[in-house]
Scaffold this motif. Structure first.
Motif, PDB file in Angstrom:
ATOM      1  N   GLU A 289     -51.914   5.432  11.119  1.00 51.57           N
ATOM      2  CA  GLU A 289     -52.829   5.487  12.244  1.00 51.57           C
ATOM      3  C   GLU A 289     -53.989   4.523  12.024  1.00 51.57           C
ATOM      4  O   GLU A 289     -54.540   3.953  12.954  1.00 51.57           O
TER       5      GLU A 289
ATOM      6  N   ASP B  44     -47.744   5.318  23.858  1.00 47.57           N
ATOM      7  CA  ASP B  44     -47.871   5.343  22.394  1.00 47.57           C
ATOM      8  C   ASP B  44     -49.258   5.789  21.952  1.00 47.57           C
ATOM      9  O   ASP B  44     -49.427   6.415  20.921  1.00 47.57           O
ATOM     10  N   GLU B  47     -49.119   9.476  22.343  1.00 47.58           N
ATOM     11  CA  GLU B  47     -48.326  10.019  21.248  1.00 47.58           C
ATOM     12  C   GLU B  47     -49.189  10.152  19.993  1.00 47.58           C
ATOM     13  O   GLU B  47     -49.178  11.176  19.322  1.00 47.58           O
ATOM     14  N   ALA B  48     -49.966   9.100  19.713  1.00 49.17           N
ATOM     15  CA  ALA B  48     -50.839   9.125  18.537  1.00 49.17           C
ATOM     16  C   ALA B  48     -51.851  10.255  18.648  1.00 49.17           C
ATOM     17  O   ALA B  48     -52.153  10.944  17.676  1.00 49.17           O
ATOM     18  N   GLU B  50     -51.485  13.003  20.447  1.00 46.74           N
ATOM     19  CA  GLU B  50     -50.777  14.276  20.305  1.00 46.74           C
ATOM     20  C   GLU B  50     -50.522  14.582  18.829  1.00 46.74           C
ATOM     21  O   GLU B  50     -50.706  15.695  18.368  1.00 46.74           O
ATOM     22  N   GLN B  51     -50.131  13.527  18.101  1.00 53.74           N
ATOM     23  CA  GLN B  51     -49.893  13.696  16.663  1.00 53.74           C
ATOM     24  C   GLN B  51     -51.163  14.121  15.950  1.00 53.74           C
ATOM     25  O   GLN B  51     -51.173  15.063  15.172  1.00 53.74           O
ATOM     26  N   SER B  54     -52.157  17.678  16.658  1.00 52.25           N
ATOM     27  CA  SER B  54     -51.394  18.723  15.990  1.00 52.25           C
ATOM     28  C   SER B  54     -51.692  18.729  14.497  1.00 52.25           C
ATOM     29  O   SER B  54     -51.679  19.763  13.859  1.00 52.25           O
ATOM     30  N   LYS B  55     -52.023  17.536  13.932  1.00 52.41           N
ATOM     31  CA  LYS B  55     -52.405  17.484  12.527  1.00 52.41           C
ATOM     32  C   LYS B  55     -53.661  18.312  12.281  1.00 52.41           C
ATOM     33  O   LYS B  55     -53.831  18.958  11.272  1.00 52.41           O
TER      34      LYS B  55
END
Ligand SMILES: Nc1nc2c(ncn2[C@@H]2O[C@H](COP(=O)(O)OP(=O)(O)O)[C@@H](O)[C@H]2O)c(=O)[nH]1
Lengths: 301, 424
Positions: A289, B44, B47-48, B50-51, B54-55
């Motif tokens: 990231e 994208d 998506e990042a 969302e990731q 959730s992290k």
């Protein structure tokens, strides 16, 4: 009565011309980082406008990874000849041969990271005090905070926590010996602005931006051009497909998009309806990231 | 075939705005919603986010994550710098200067405000005006932002009650009457639910005004620039010295005010010489007239010695010229202002040295009180200061022209930009 109002593209153009003239006035030895991609082509176009009828008062610097699309190099050489620009090339292959950097190995090997070293070396050996780059703030989160005049310490590093304040259209390019700057004249442009402006101004770009037939293979859901630089896994089978490139970087990490767009109008329509960022097709940013931020701190464009 | 849609961009203009609010007023959520509802978020990126959500173990996708940048900030969960965001609708392109709201980030707010046409100031409907709200309104007015929009947010948490909105609105109007605020707007919204942001709320029939997006798209901004006082700070002298352009001597710069027309008389400052405009160029094109903020090249009918830092103006409408400059300074650096200290001053394209002659007062930016006892100006402080420059500056009041009325101070030891000044 005439209304004194600029369109967004003309306002961006004017801002960029102002920045390029500030660079030429404040630095002794600037150079324009030229990759052959549309953003650096745009910067060169804006520089020609800013200084016309004089020539662009700084050379182009190409950091050559050795893994270029041949179309990019042809385009570069034609452009240099047409406008009588001065070209300097920093070679990653040479840095590797001289043992200054080590080639990555494995299937995901890329020379993208190695460029940093070659770039910093070229900056040092040519005594460049300001490297002009075509980065845009909309490309990536880490870029969103970068200044237009971005200060680098004597190791070429960027300190995102310690950036100079930048207000109005006043740019502070003062530095100590050994330090240098990066300047980003198209910071405020988006991918869409760039395409619209290329159409508006009828700017020539390499033909691989347009849809063409090419041998590709698929890896992790991304299409890559097949080339001698790529090591294919046994399961990866090359095939022919109509594709185009949304960005042009090192062949080993630039993904192609499955696209029939063969004119600027079609590209604009495609960009308007796509749902992924340009960098989404670049392997280098996917690593983590914060990938871009890490590379930037080390001196990446 | 070219459709009208493809040509639509030829008619778009550009609006720059800032967003300010106290922590948790919903600024990031609002920006996330503007970007999301105008389809400026890509899959994208989503998506990042969302990731990342959730992290962190957040249940919902946190739209506010779309807008915070560097890693350290992500870890601390706060925005600490100015970040720029972009989105567009078929009418306009927008640049958001997203700045944090804490008092210790006043300098970031000032930076973001310096180029903005419009400021969005968030107010939590449950809390009403806070100390910070006043400060944000003051900074918007100090930096001469022509349009201010107060978004009364979280209306969903006060049952979309009109009385709550009206009370806050009238409090804000009272306070703003003390400022040189220009165009004020008030909108009741819920950033989380989307009421009156892009889509009109169905829960607040009592509100007849426009949604935030409608206002952003339609507010009249062409009048924000000065088209009266002719000013061209000379940035660069263009001398091609080629056969074709042998005698060409052009003066390049970005117009900071007024309209320049071929044939009209201009006066050069500081020399005072006059000439008439022979030609105006924008790139390869010659034009009859040009206006702010165009970047142009001008040639004159007489040979006059002109260099970077000079200014071309109308002889009938001169700026002030003086070595004594009265400014409101916002201090941007850890090292406080040194009384009698010497700094480099950058004003338009002109550079000079200056000495701090006097700190007249320091401003309490929460209460708007002036302190004449305590005159130390440190990081994030704002004060009225008299500067004496080595050469005259040619300027207008900041309120009249944001470009000829602004300056920065540079510390000569560190080369850092230490202060932003608005000429009074
Ligand atoms: N109920 C409600 N909650 C909101 C609204 N806007 C923001 N929030 C919540 O308020 C909290 C802070 O919002 P955030 O956007 O991070 O605030 P910031 O600190 O101003 O950027 C988050 O939990 C949001 O979900 C709203 O309109 N209604």
């Amino acid at each position: 009565m005439h209304s004194y109002r600029l369109t967004h593209l003309k306002e961006l153009e004017s801002e960029s011309m102002h920045i390029l003239r500030e660079v030429a006035s404040q630095f002794d030895n600037p150079a324009l980082l030229f990759s052959g991609g549309k953003d650096s082509i745009l910067c060169f176009h804006l520089a020609r406008k800013a200084f016309f009828p004089a020539k662009v008062p700084f050379p182009l610097l190409h950091v050559d990874t050795g893994h270029n699309f041949s179309e990019t190099i042809e385009f570069r050489d034609k452009l240099v000849e047409k406008y009588g620009a001065k070209l300097m090339v920093g070679s990653v292959q040479k840095s590797i041969d001289e043992g200054k950097v080590q080639e990555e190995t494995g299937f995901h090997a890329s020379r993208n990271k190695l460029q940093i070293n070659t770039l910093l070396e070229a900056i040092e050996s040519n005594k460049i005090d300001c490297a002009i780059g075509g980065a845009r703030r909309d490309e990536e989160k880490a870029r969103a905070k970068e200044r237009v005049f971005s200060h680098r310490d004597e190791f070429g590093q960027w300190d995102p926590k310690n950036q100079r304040a930048e207000l109005w259209n006043l740019y502070n390019g003062r530095k100590r010996p050994g330090e240098h700057f990066r300047a980003f004249p198209i910071s405020n442009w988006t991918e869409m602005d760039v395409w619209q402006y290329i159409l508006l101004e009828n700017i020539e770009i390499p033909n691989i931006y347009f849809s063409h037939e090419r041998e590709v293979f698929e890896r992790d859901g991304v299409l890559y051009a097949n080339s001698p630089f790529m090591h294919l896994k046994p399961t990866e089978k090359p095939f022919m497909k109509r594709v185009r490139f949304r960005t042009i970087g090192d062949m080993s990490c630039t993904g192609a998009v499955d696209s029939p767009a063969s004119t600027l109008e079609e590209i604009i329509a495609e960009v308007a309806s796509t749902r992924t960022t340009e960098r989404g097709s670049r392997m280098d940013d996917k690593r983590s990231e914060a990938a871009m931020e890490d590379r930037k701190k080390e001196g990446y464009f | 075939m070219m459709t009208k849609e493809h040509h639509g961009y030829l008619d778009m203009d550009l609006l720059r705005f800032t967003t300010a609010g106290s922590v948790d007023d919903g600024k990031s959520t609002l920006i996330g919603r503007l970007l999301y509802d105008s389809r400026a978020i890509f899959d994208d990126q989503m998506e990042a986010v969302e990731q990342a959500s959730s992290k962190r173990g957040n249940g919902d996708v946190d739209l506010s994550l779309l807008t915070d940048g560097l890693r350290a900030e992500r870890e601390q969960g706060i925005t600490i710098d100015v970040a720029y965001r972009y989105f567009a609708t078929p009418k306009r392109k927008f640049i958001i200067a997203d700045t944090p709201g804490h008092i210790q980030y006043t300098r970031n707010m000032v930076t973001g405000a310096s180029t903005a046409n419009l400021a969005i100031i968030l107010v939590d409907a449950r809390k009403g005006i806070q100390e910070q709200t006043n400060r944000h309104a003051f900074i918007a007015s100090l930096l001469g932002i022509p349009h201010v929009v107060f978004c009364i947010n979280k209306m969903d948490l006060v049952d979309y009650d009109e009385a709550v909105f009206q009370k806050i609105k009238s409090d804000l109007e009272d306070f703003s009457s003390k400022l040189e605020a220009r165009d004020l707007n008030f909108i009741p919204i819920s950033a989380l639910k989307g009421d009156n942001v892009v889509h009109r709320s169905t829960k607040m029939d009592w509100y007849q005004g426009s949604t935030l997006m409608y206002l952003l798209e339609n507010i009249h901004i062409a009048g924000d620039l000065n088209h009266i006082d002719r000013r061209l700070p000379v940035q660069h002298v263009i001398r091609p010295m080629t056969d074709e352009w042998h005698d060409f001597r052009g003066f390049a710069g970005q117009i900071s005010g007024g309209i320049f027309r071929k044939g009209e008389t201009v006066q050069v400052l500081p020399s005072g010489f006059q000439s008439t405009i022979k030609s105006i160029h924008i790139g390869e094109h010659e034009v009859e007239e040009a206006f702010a903020p165009q970047s142009i090249v001008v040639t004159l009918n007489d040979e006059i010695d002109i260099s970077r830092g000079d200014m071309l103006v109308s002889p009938n409408n001169l700026p002030q010229s003086s070595q004594d400059i009265d400014v409101m300074l916002c201090w941007l650096n850890d090292r406080p202002l040194q009384p009698n200290g010497k700094y480099t001053v950058k004003h338009t394209t002109r550079e000079a040295r200056c000495m701090v002659k006097e700190v007249t007062y320091k401003m309490d930016i929460n209460s708007l009180r002036r302190y004449e006892e305590d005159r130390t100006i440190g990081m994030n402080d704002i004060g009225r200061v008299l500067l004496r420059t080595t050469v005259p500056l040619h300027f207008d009041n900041y309120a009249r022209n944001r470009h000829t009325g602004s300056l920065i101070l540079i510390d000569e030891a560190t080369n850092e930009t230490v202060a932003a000044g608005m000429i009074v």
